[in-house]
Scaffold this active site. Sequence first.
Site, PDB file in Angstrom:
ATOM      1  N   GLY A 189       0.712  -1.213   0.012  1.00  0.00           N
ATOM      2  CA  GLY A 189      -0.065  -0.064   0.050  1.00  0.00           C
ATOM      3  C   GLY A 189       0.906   1.236   0.002  1.00  0.00           C
ATOM      4  N   ARG A 239       7.161   1.939   1.123  1.00  0.00           N
ATOM      5  CA  ARG A 239       7.657   0.479   1.373  1.00  0.00           C
ATOM      6  C   ARG A 239       8.061  -0.137  -0.225  1.00  0.00           C
ATOM      7  NH1 ARG A 239       3.571  -1.533   4.940  1.00  0.00           N
ATOM      8  NH2 ARG A 239       4.994  -0.867   6.515  1.00  0.00           N
ATOM      9  N   ILE A 276       1.093  -6.963  -1.222  1.00  0.00           N
ATOM     10  CA  ILE A 276       1.731  -7.419   0.079  1.00  0.00           C
ATOM     11  C   ILE A 276       1.563  -6.378   1.002  1.00  0.00           C
ATOM     12  CG2 ILE A 276       3.620  -8.959  -0.900  1.00  0.00           C
ATOM     13  CD1 ILE A 276       5.235  -6.603  -1.327  1.00  0.00           C
ATOM     14  N   GLY A 277       0.651  -6.700   2.349  1.00  0.00           N
ATOM     15  CA  GLY A 277       0.537  -5.684   3.202  1.00  0.00           C
ATOM     16  C   GLY A 277       0.315  -6.277   4.490  1.00  0.00           C
ATOM     17  N   THR A 278      -0.225  -5.400   5.348  1.00  0.00           N
ATOM     18  CA  THR A 278      -0.569  -5.714   6.708  1.00  0.00           C
ATOM     19  C   THR A 278      -2.144  -5.840   6.919  1.00  0.00           C
ATOM     20  OG1 THR A 278      -0.628  -3.313   7.217  1.00  0.00           O
ATOM     21  CG2 THR A 278       1.539  -4.453   7.651  1.00  0.00           C
ATOM     22  N   MET A 296      -7.886  -3.707   3.687  1.00  0.00           N
ATOM     23  CA  MET A 296      -8.751  -2.713   2.628  1.00  0.00           C
ATOM     24  C   MET A 296      -8.728  -2.814   1.243  1.00  0.00           C
ATOM     25  SD  MET A 296      -8.534   0.593   5.293  1.00  0.00           S
ATOM     26  CE  MET A 296     -10.233   1.279   4.652  1.00  0.00           C
ATOM     27  N   GLU A 297      -8.001  -3.785   0.804  1.00  0.00           N
ATOM     28  CA  GLU A 297      -7.767  -3.440  -0.812  1.00  0.00           C
ATOM     29  C   GLU A 297      -8.050  -4.845  -1.623  1.00  0.00           C
ATOM     30  OE1 GLU A 297      -5.851  -0.455   1.288  1.00  0.00           O
ATOM     31  OE2 GLU A 297      -5.104  -2.582   1.478  1.00  0.00           O
ATOM     32  N   SER A 300      -0.283  -7.541  11.684  1.00  0.00           N
ATOM     33  CA  SER A 300       0.742  -6.336  12.351  1.00  0.00           C
ATOM     34  C   SER A 300      -0.175  -6.198  13.707  1.00  0.00           C
ATOM     35  CB  SER A 300       0.334  -5.086  11.406  1.00  0.00           C
ATOM     36  OG  SER A 300      -0.904  -4.718  11.300  1.00  0.00           O
ATOM     37  N   ASP A 301      -1.378  -6.421  13.893  1.00  0.00           N
ATOM     38  CA  ASP A 301      -2.217  -6.571  15.104  1.00  0.00           C
ATOM     39  C   ASP A 301      -3.249  -7.571  15.388  1.00  0.00           C
ATOM     40  OD1 ASP A 301      -4.721  -4.649  14.446  1.00  0.00           O
ATOM     41  OD2 ASP A 301      -3.058  -4.428  12.960  1.00  0.00           O
TER      42      ASP A 301
END
Length: 236
Positions: free
Chosen positions: A23, A27, A91-93, A183-184, A206-207
């Site tokens: 995102g 990064r 590739i995200g969180t 979200m994507e 991540s959480d």
Amino acid sequence: MSTPTPHIGAKAGEIAKTVLMPGDPLRAKFIAETFLEDVVQFNSVRNMFGYTGTYRGKRISVMGGGMGMPSIGIYSYELFNFYGVDNIIRIGTAGSMNENVKVRDVVIALGASTNSNYAAQYCLPGTFAPIASFDLASAAAAVAKEKNINAVVGNILSSDTFYCADQTATEKWISMGILAVEMEAAALYMNAAQAKKSALCLLTISDSLITGESLSAEERQLSFTDMMEIALEIAE
């Protein structure tokens, strides 16, 4: 017109057939500088940085996709339909919504449920189920197993809202076995389906919405390594 779209400044041939898409554009810059060789920047429009380089002899591009389905919807549509990209690997969180999905685990998003109205544009006589490319998903699972990376495969939620007014929504999604929320992915999967292309979403937890545990910004950066290994190995 010197470039095919108003949002991406690349010329024809400057983008590889496979694009890794975090995102955050910074990064994307970090990934290009850390993992790729012979890197050339192909986009800086709106500071949505994009780069093409090589990884173990394979030509790969990496580009930011922004936050939310409208943003990744624009970029993935243009990459698939105007630049000849065949595969996009997000590739995200994500936030865990399952007690068995821990912080730092990798989630391979086989399906992407959503509260978005993105699919309305297709005027379908029913509900569309956004799913990943089976080939990419199965390859990712195999790489994770080979490298002893703790990866979970299943259904995620692509949400239009980060701050949701409905305080009961999380529990309802949890009751349906959703692994994590981001979200994507749903928009990416729908664009891939319409363009007859391939897409996959890989997520690092991540959480946790279950335990409240979360990683710092620095820890998030370092925890990306497992997910990046998978994405780079399956890129074609």
